[in-house]
Design an enzyme around this catalytic site. Structure first.
Site, PDB file in Angstrom:
ATOM      1  CD  GLU A   1      -1.689  -0.576  18.754  1.00 14.76           C
ATOM      2  OE1 GLU A   1      -1.509  -1.502  19.588  1.00 14.76           O
ATOM      3  OE2 GLU A   1      -2.645   0.190  18.762  1.00 14.76           O
TER       4      GLU A   1
ATOM      5  CD  GLU B   1      -4.630  -7.370  24.637  1.00 16.80           C
ATOM      6  OE1 GLU B   1      -4.809  -8.081  23.637  1.00 16.80           O
ATOM      7  OE2 GLU B   1      -4.275  -6.186  24.572  1.00 16.80           O
TER       8      GLU B   1
ATOM      9  N   GLY C   1      -5.241  -4.737  16.239  1.00 16.84           N
ATOM     10  CA  GLY C   1      -6.137  -5.768  16.756  1.00 16.84           C
ATOM     11  C   GLY C   1      -5.357  -6.804  17.532  1.00 16.84           C
ATOM     12  CB  SER C   2      -6.252 -10.225  18.501  1.00 13.43           C
ATOM     13  OG  SER C   2      -6.503 -10.804  17.252  1.00 13.43           O
ATOM     14  CB  THR C   3      -0.981 -11.054  19.407  1.00 13.18           C
ATOM     15  OG1 THR C   3      -0.766  -9.853  20.165  1.00 13.18           O
ATOM     16  CG2 THR C   3       0.366 -11.637  19.023  1.00 13.18           C
TER      17      THR C   3
ATOM     18  CE  LYS D   1     -12.877  -5.993   9.143  1.00 15.65           C
ATOM     19  NZ  LYS D   1     -13.905  -5.902  10.185  1.00 15.65           N
TER      20      LYS D   1
ATOM     21  CB  CYS E   1      -3.749  -2.264  22.702  1.00 17.26           C
ATOM     22  SG  CYS E   1      -3.620  -0.572  22.131  1.00 17.26           S
TER      23      CYS E   1
ATOM     24  N   GLY F   1      -2.917 -10.539  13.845  1.00 15.63           N
ATOM     25  CA  GLY F   1      -1.731  -9.842  13.340  1.00 15.63           C
ATOM     26  C   GLY F   1      -0.705 -10.820  12.775  1.00 15.63           C
TER      27      GLY F   1
HETATM   28  P1  NDP Z   1      -9.384  -9.054  16.036  1.00 15.05           P
HETATM   29  O1  NDP Z   1      -7.923  -8.992  15.939  1.00 15.05           O
HETATM   30  O2  NDP Z   1     -10.086 -10.247  15.526  1.00 15.05           O
HETATM   31  O3  NDP Z   1     -10.045  -7.781  15.329  1.00 15.05           O
HETATM   32  C1  NDP Z   1      -9.370  -6.650  14.824  1.00 15.05           C
HETATM   33  C2  NDP Z   1      -9.849  -6.313  13.413  1.00 15.05           C
HETATM   34  O4  NDP Z   1      -9.376  -7.315  12.500  1.00 15.05           O
HETATM   35  C3  NDP Z   1     -11.355  -6.317  13.250  1.00 15.05           C
HETATM   36  O5  NDP Z   1     -11.722  -5.351  12.306  1.00 15.05           O
HETATM   37  C4  NDP Z   1     -11.594  -7.730  12.739  1.00 15.05           C
HETATM   38  O6  NDP Z   1     -12.830  -7.910  12.135  1.00 15.05           O
HETATM   39  C5  NDP Z   1     -10.448  -7.894  11.785  1.00 15.05           C
HETATM   40  N1  NDP Z   1     -10.113  -9.283  11.467  1.00 15.05           N
HETATM   41  C6  NDP Z   1     -10.471 -10.419  12.113  1.00 15.05           C
HETATM   42  N2  NDP Z   1      -9.941 -11.497  11.504  1.00 15.05           N
HETATM   43  C7  NDP Z   1      -9.225 -11.043  10.451  1.00 15.05           C
HETATM   44  C8  NDP Z   1      -8.433 -11.656   9.444  1.00 15.05           C
HETATM   45  N3  NDP Z   1      -8.242 -12.970   9.403  1.00 15.05           N
HETATM   46  N4  NDP Z   1      -7.823 -10.894   8.518  1.00 15.05           N
HETATM   47  C9  NDP Z   1      -7.965  -9.556   8.554  1.00 15.05           C
HETATM   48  N5  NDP Z   1      -8.713  -8.906   9.470  1.00 15.05           N
HETATM   49  C10 NDP Z   1      -9.329  -9.629  10.421  1.00 15.05           C
HETATM   50  O7  NDP Z   1      -9.800  -8.809  17.539  1.00 15.05           O
HETATM   51  P2  NDP Z   1     -11.166  -9.267  18.231  1.00 15.05           P
HETATM   52  O8  NDP Z   1     -12.152  -8.228  17.996  1.00 15.05           O
HETATM   53  O9  NDP Z   1     -11.546 -10.650  17.846  1.00 15.05           O
HETATM   54  O10 NDP Z   1     -10.724  -9.306  19.751  1.00 15.05           O
HETATM   55  C11 NDP Z   1     -10.057 -10.442  20.277  1.00 15.05           C
HETATM   56  C12 NDP Z   1      -9.002 -10.026  21.253  1.00 15.05           C
HETATM   57  O11 NDP Z   1      -8.029  -9.240  20.605  1.00 15.05           O
HETATM   58  C13 NDP Z   1      -9.482  -9.142  22.378  1.00 15.05           C
HETATM   59  O12 NDP Z   1     -10.002  -9.869  23.421  1.00 15.05           O
HETATM   60  C14 NDP Z   1      -8.241  -8.412  22.756  1.00 15.05           C
HETATM   61  O13 NDP Z   1      -7.498  -9.176  23.649  1.00 15.05           O
HETATM   62  C15 NDP Z   1      -7.496  -8.278  21.462  1.00 15.05           C
HETATM   63  N6  NDP Z   1      -7.659  -6.952  20.832  1.00 15.05           N
HETATM   64  C16 NDP Z   1      -6.622  -6.114  20.871  1.00 15.05           C
HETATM   65  C17 NDP Z   1      -6.746  -4.862  20.329  1.00 15.05           C
HETATM   66  C18 NDP Z   1      -5.639  -3.894  20.371  1.00 15.05           C
HETATM   67  O14 NDP Z   1      -5.851  -2.706  20.173  1.00 15.05           O
HETATM   68  N7  NDP Z   1      -4.424  -4.334  20.568  1.00 15.05           N
HETATM   69  C19 NDP Z   1      -7.979  -4.394  19.730  1.00 15.05           C
HETATM   70  C20 NDP Z   1      -9.013  -5.401  19.669  1.00 15.05           C
HETATM   71  C21 NDP Z   1      -8.837  -6.614  20.224  1.00 15.05           C
HETATM   72  P3  NDP Z   1     -14.051  -8.293  13.117  1.00 15.05           P
HETATM   73  O15 NDP Z   1     -14.394  -7.069  13.836  1.00 15.05           O
HETATM   74  O16 NDP Z   1     -15.110  -8.684  12.255  1.00 15.05           O
HETATM   75  O17 NDP Z   1     -13.552  -9.408  13.987  1.00 15.05           O
END
Ligand code: NDP
Length: 490
Positions: free
Chosen positions: A269, A400, A247-249, A195, A303, A252
């Site tokens: 990650e 972050e 994605g976000s902590t 996804k 990140c 995660g």
């Molecule tokens: P998220 O962690 O929400 O998004 C990462 C992925 O997870 C997206 O595909 C998201 O879908 C999906 N997702 C969201 N909620 C769930 C869930 N409950 N179960 C499974 N998958 C899920 O990050 P955000 O885009 O909301 O960003 C928020 C903050 O996270 C940023 O401001 C940044 O600080 C941090 N971030 C860190 C990243 C990294 O590489 N370490 C990358 C992105 C963000 P959807 O896109 O629909 O939300």
């Protein structure tokens, strides 16, 4: 006065050194009005849709599916069936051929992908063209090479695939994160349900076209689009054997809670708050370029961004002066302009988060600097920002921001630099700038970070493992290490 001197005297002296626009042609990309989910090698008509936009202009680009639980289940079934009916059994050298093909097609179509990535994500075309695309292809090439050599990668063990991998990726490097996830999973003999992030689905959807061109057997890779609900469905699906998340902590941690006791393998990650540490013997001009690259690359949506600058006190003033001067030369604007250094913020939601954290920095007492720059009226934009006078306890030094915002702190001794660098809950990356090799090694041993760059920053290579620990997650992507989470070793 010679003739030449007379001519020069008459010639108008240029006073404006701005660059002429150099837009990349957009017509290399053909968008469909609506995209479905890519399941079992076919496009599945979506039951629900949403509109994906260009963050630089807010212009709608296409309608994209919001996968329902039934659609996710169909994708997982397709992946299971492809795994059991062929993919896990074919000769590893055949698997390698598909990966090589995908890599080569990505190279052939790289301009199209780069334009689409910048259009949907807001990143400057020179970054998608020179970083995202070459690295994505390189990941497929690299793992193609491992596909038939797994027993050499893990000697005296029997490497076997796990089954179906559920993969959830963010919006900051949409195609590159897809490559980081799909290439090792396929090389190890798994099938995939992936996804992309809600705001950047288009390059993953164009990638389905590459899969067809490469004649990858149907169901080996399935792509479903949608928001976090779709991600949550993948995570809890019984048909998934391994989850890989970037994605976000917070998300995660929620995934880790969901999977506890399930026996499914997991890699996370997550975020970071990296320190980029400049010692007084460093080559300052190079270090300033490293600082710029560390935090303004990809609008700071990285990140491992060097979002905390630690400068040795004796060189604080020259570094800050040089940095501010360099900041005035950054060109912020149209992501499709080849001269642009800093593009659009990925979404309204992310812009609001950056604005909120920046406001907290000013309120807590830090001093803000932004170079004079005119931001476009439409779309989501944030000027490159530097904070000085930052205390370690401020939110801008702890959280972050994921935007083009740098917090500067100082230190006197290497011990103090280590202490401050490690003073966050994260542990993803760090940078060290010094002439002394011995100091680099001394620092690298003590910095609690998965990756430490020396006299450079944001360097990626498919053969080099990447990942963090503590609140930055666990597991490694890239290199031989990146295969391990996709294998059962007996
Ligand atoms: P998220 O962690 O929400 O998004 C990462 C992925 O997870 C997206 O595909 C998201 O879908 C999906 N997702 C969201 N909620 C769930 C869930 N409950 N179960 C499974 N998958 C899920 O990050 P955000 O885009 O909301 O960003 C928020 C903050 O996270 C940023 O401001 C940044 O600080 C941090 N971030 C860190 C990243 C990294 O590489 N370490 C990358 C992105 C963000 P959807 O896109 O629909 O939300």
């Amino acid at each position: 006065m010679t003739e030449l001197e007379r001519k020069q005297e008459r010639a108008p002296v240029p006073s404006d050194w701005t660059y002429a626009p150099a837009p990349e042609a957009r017509d290399v990309v053909t968008l469909r009005e609506q995209y479905g989910h890519f399941v079992g090698g076919e496009w599945l008509e979506p039951k629900e849709t949403y509109t994906t936009i260009s963050p630089a202009t807010e212009e709608p680009l296409a309608e994209v599916g919001q996968a329902t639980p039934e659609e996710v289940a169909a994708a997982v079934d397709a992946a299971r069936s492809a795994y059991e009916n062929g993919w896990s059994e074919i000769a590893p050298s055949e698997r390698a051929k598909y990966l090589f093909r995908i890599a080569r097609i990505l190279q052939e179509r790289s301009r199209e992908f780069a334009v689409l990535e910048s259009l949907n994500g807001g990143k400057p075309i020179k970054e998608s063209r020179d970083v995202d695309l070459p690295l994505s292809a390189a990941h497929f090439f690299y793992y193609a090479g491992w596909a038939d050599k797994l027993e050499y990668a893990f000697p005296n063990q029997r490497p076997r695939p796990l089954g179906v991998a559920g993969q959830i990726i963010p919006w900051n490097f949409p195609l590159l994160m897809l490559a980081w996830k799909i290439a090792p999973a396929l090389a190890a003999g798994n099938t995939v349900v992936l996804k992309p992030a809600e705001t950047t689905p288009l390059s993953a959807l164009l990638f389905c076209d590459v899969l067809r061109q490469a004649e990858l057997p149907p169901g080996v890779v399935n792509i479903v689009t949608g928001d976090g609900r779709t991600g949550a469905e993948i995570v809890k699906s019984d048909g998934v054997d391994k989850v890989a998340f970037t994605g976000s902590t917070d998300v995660g941690k929620a995934i880790q809670r969901e999977l506890a006791g399930s026996g499914k393998k997991l890699t996370l990650e997550l975020g970071g708050k990296a320190a980029n540490i400049i010692f007084d013997d460093a080559a300052l001009d190079q270090a300033v370029e490293g600082i710029i690259n560390g935090i303004y690359f990809n609008q700071g949506h990285v990140c491992c961004a060097g979002s905390r600058l630690l400068v040795q006190e004796s060189i604080y003033e020259p570094v800050v002066d040089k940095l501010k001067r360099r900041l005035t030369t950054l060109r912020v604007g149209d992501p499709l302009d080849k001269n642009t250094d800093v593009g659009a913020i990925n979404s309204k939601q992310q812009l609001e988060k950056i604005q909120q954290l920046v406001a907290s920095g000013a309120e807590e007492g830090a001093e803000i600097y932004q170079p004079p720059c005119r931001l476009p009226e439409k779309g989501y934009w944030f000027a490159p920002t530097v904070f000085t006078n930052v205390a370690q306890s401020y939110r801008i030094a702890q959280e972050e921001i994921f935007g083009p915002v740098l917090s500067i702190l100082t230190f006197r001794t290497p011990e103090e630099a280590v202490e401050k660098a490690n003073n966050t809950p994260y542990g993803l990356s760090a940078g060290v700038w010094t002439e002394k090799g011995s100091r680099i090694l001394w620092m690298a041993e003590r910095l609690r970070a998965g990756v430490v760059w020396a006299n450079t920053y944001n360097r990626f290579d498919p053969s080099s493992p990447f990942g963090g620990y503590r609140e930055s997650g666990f597991g490694r992507e890239g290199g031989r290490h990146g295969l391990e989470p996709y294998l059962r070793l007996t």
